[in-house]
Write a protein that holds these residues in place. Structure first.
Motif, PDB file in Angstrom:
ATOM      1  N   ARG A  14      17.827 -19.817 -67.364  1.00  0.00           N
ATOM      2  CA  ARG A  14      18.394 -19.954 -66.084  1.00  0.00           C
ATOM      3  C   ARG A  14      17.099 -20.135 -65.031  1.00  0.00           C
ATOM      4  N   ILE A  15      16.208 -20.954 -65.607  1.00  0.00           N
ATOM      5  CA  ILE A  15      14.882 -21.078 -64.743  1.00  0.00           C
ATOM      6  C   ILE A  15      15.333 -22.016 -63.574  1.00  0.00           C
ATOM      7  N   ASP A  16      16.072 -22.886 -63.839  1.00  0.00           N
ATOM      8  CA  ASP A  16      16.548 -24.039 -62.546  1.00  0.00           C
ATOM      9  C   ASP A  16      17.096 -23.095 -61.488  1.00  0.00           C
ATOM     10  N   ASP A  17      18.232 -22.232 -61.840  1.00  0.00           N
ATOM     11  CA  ASP A  17      18.726 -21.126 -60.874  1.00  0.00           C
ATOM     12  C   ASP A  17      17.732 -20.353 -60.217  1.00  0.00           C
ATOM     13  N   PHE A  18      16.693 -19.854 -60.982  1.00  0.00           N
ATOM     14  CA  PHE A  18      15.574 -19.137 -60.187  1.00  0.00           C
ATOM     15  C   PHE A  18      14.897 -20.269 -59.194  1.00  0.00           C
ATOM     16  N   GLU A  19      14.540 -21.367 -59.583  1.00  0.00           N
ATOM     17  CA  GLU A  19      13.752 -21.919 -58.679  1.00  0.00           C
ATOM     18  C   GLU A  19      14.541 -22.209 -57.492  1.00  0.00           C
ATOM     19  N   GLU A  20      16.033 -22.501 -57.572  1.00  0.00           N
ATOM     20  CA  GLU A  20      16.658 -22.826 -56.449  1.00  0.00           C
ATOM     21  C   GLU A  20      16.546 -21.428 -55.673  1.00  0.00           C
ATOM     22  N   TYR A  21      16.982 -20.412 -56.063  1.00  0.00           N
ATOM     23  CA  TYR A  21      16.703 -19.075 -55.386  1.00  0.00           C
ATOM     24  C   TYR A  21      15.330 -18.833 -54.834  1.00  0.00           C
ATOM     25  N   ARG A  66      14.033  -7.212 -43.360  1.00  0.00           N
ATOM     26  CA  ARG A  66      14.874  -6.604 -44.272  1.00  0.00           C
ATOM     27  C   ARG A  66      16.251  -6.287 -43.697  1.00  0.00           C
ATOM     28  N   LYS A  67      16.376  -5.679 -42.499  1.00  0.00           N
ATOM     29  CA  LYS A  67      17.528  -5.220 -41.786  1.00  0.00           C
ATOM     30  C   LYS A  67      18.522  -6.452 -41.539  1.00  0.00           C
ATOM     31  N   ASP A  68      17.814  -7.589 -40.820  1.00  0.00           N
ATOM     32  CA  ASP A  68      18.600  -8.904 -40.288  1.00  0.00           C
ATOM     33  C   ASP A  68      18.939  -9.850 -41.312  1.00  0.00           C
ATOM     34  N   SER A  69      18.236  -9.869 -42.868  1.00  0.00           N
ATOM     35  CA  SER A  69      18.589 -10.584 -43.993  1.00  0.00           C
ATOM     36  C   SER A  69      19.746  -9.843 -44.340  1.00  0.00           C
ATOM     37  N   ALA A  70      20.143  -8.746 -44.261  1.00  0.00           N
ATOM     38  CA  ALA A  70      21.241  -7.959 -45.043  1.00  0.00           C
ATOM     39  C   ALA A  70      22.482  -8.642 -44.296  1.00  0.00           C
ATOM     40  N   THR A  71      22.329  -9.222 -43.395  1.00  0.00           N
ATOM     41  CA  THR A  71      23.708  -9.697 -42.783  1.00  0.00           C
ATOM     42  C   THR A  71      23.738 -11.281 -42.512  1.00  0.00           C
ATOM     43  N   ASP A  72      22.681 -11.833 -42.636  1.00  0.00           N
ATOM     44  CA  ASP A  72      22.270 -13.367 -42.332  1.00  0.00           C
ATOM     45  C   ASP A  72      23.113 -14.120 -43.494  1.00  0.00           C
ATOM     46  N   PRO A  73      24.153 -14.905 -43.164  1.00  0.00           N
ATOM     47  CA  PRO A  73      24.610 -15.669 -44.121  1.00  0.00           C
ATOM     48  C   PRO A  73      24.129 -16.545 -45.181  1.00  0.00           C
ATOM     49  N   GLU A  74      22.926 -17.253 -44.762  1.00  0.00           N
ATOM     50  CA  GLU A  74      22.003 -17.853 -45.744  1.00  0.00           C
ATOM     51  C   GLU A  74      21.280 -16.935 -46.752  1.00  0.00           C
ATOM     52  N   CYS A  75      20.790 -15.780 -46.310  1.00  0.00           N
ATOM     53  CA  CYS A  75      20.332 -14.785 -47.180  1.00  0.00           C
ATOM     54  C   CYS A  75      21.426 -14.073 -48.008  1.00  0.00           C
ATOM     55  N   LEU A  81      23.729 -16.144 -55.283  1.00  0.00           N
ATOM     56  CA  LEU A  81      23.385 -17.311 -56.403  1.00  0.00           C
ATOM     57  C   LEU A  81      22.701 -16.410 -57.492  1.00  0.00           C
ATOM     58  N   ALA A  82      21.710 -15.523 -57.084  1.00  0.00           N
ATOM     59  CA  ALA A  82      21.243 -14.533 -58.289  1.00  0.00           C
ATOM     60  C   ALA A  82      22.181 -14.047 -58.948  1.00  0.00           C
ATOM     61  N   ARG A  83      22.987 -13.335 -58.135  1.00  0.00           N
ATOM     62  CA  ARG A  83      24.224 -12.333 -58.880  1.00  0.00           C
ATOM     63  C   ARG A  83      24.996 -13.197 -59.789  1.00  0.00           C
ATOM     64  N   ARG A  84      25.526 -14.428 -59.206  1.00  0.00           N
ATOM     65  CA  ARG A  84      26.259 -15.181 -60.071  1.00  0.00           C
ATOM     66  C   ARG A  84      25.649 -15.826 -61.320  1.00  0.00           C
ATOM     67  N   THR A  85      24.506 -16.318 -61.057  1.00  0.00           N
ATOM     68  CA  THR A  85      23.833 -16.830 -62.211  1.00  0.00           C
ATOM     69  C   THR A  85      22.981 -15.827 -63.114  1.00  0.00           C
ATOM     70  N   GLN A  86      22.815 -14.740 -62.593  1.00  0.00           N
ATOM     71  CA  GLN A  86      21.965 -13.643 -63.496  1.00  0.00           C
ATOM     72  C   GLN A  86      20.780 -14.181 -63.848  1.00  0.00           C
ATOM     73  N   CYS A  87      20.246 -14.957 -63.134  1.00  0.00           N
ATOM     74  CA  CYS A  87      18.952 -15.478 -63.375  1.00  0.00           C
ATOM     75  C   CYS A  87      17.717 -14.548 -63.102  1.00  0.00           C
ATOM     76  N   ILE A  88      18.086 -13.214 -62.426  1.00  0.00           N
ATOM     77  CA  ILE A  88      17.090 -12.201 -62.157  1.00  0.00           C
ATOM     78  C   ILE A  88      17.549 -11.136 -63.137  1.00  0.00           C
ATOM     79  N   ARG A  89      16.805 -10.428 -64.081  1.00  0.00           N
ATOM     80  CA  ARG A  89      17.201  -9.499 -64.636  1.00  0.00           C
ATOM     81  C   ARG A  89      16.837  -7.940 -63.990  1.00  0.00           C
TER      82      ARG A  89
END
Length: 114
Positions: A14-21, A66-75, A81-89
């Protein structure tokens, strides 16, 4: 100054997915006032280990990110993306401080040798 060092165990298929992440987070960290130093992907050796480094001026700015990224739509989209693709173990996060040549740098030493 505080530097965050992340060590990722990734799915090498899933390296392509991780690169996008990673591309997304470089932009996001910079937008939140940090300085992203990049992602470092497997080349030779371990095929499932990657690293990232980014810096914030101080711990308070990092905590605000950290606080602001928890509610930011892009974050949230990057997290999804990481959750859906499971590119990060799994990942490990470390906080580091840079050492420069100045003898007046704060932080001190315990006097112990490594």
């Amino acid at each position: 100054m505080i530097t965050v060092h992340l060590k990722y165990e990734i799915d090498p298929y899933r390296i392509d997915d991780f690169e996008e992440y990673g591309r997304r987070w470089i932009t996001l960290v910079n937008r939140f006032g940090g300085n992203h130093h990049g992602y470092f992907l497997p080349s030779e050796g371990d095929s499932d280990i990657a690293y990232a480094l980014f810096t914030f001026p101080d711990l308070a700015r990092y905590e605000r990110y950290r606080k602001d990224s928890a509610t930011d739509p892009e974050c949230q989209a990057a997290f999804e993306l990481a959750r859906r693709t499971q590119c990060i173990r799994r990942y490990e996060r470390r906080f580091l401080r840079p050492l420069d040549a100045s003898p007046t740098q704060t932080g001190g030493s315990s006097g112990e040798r490594p």
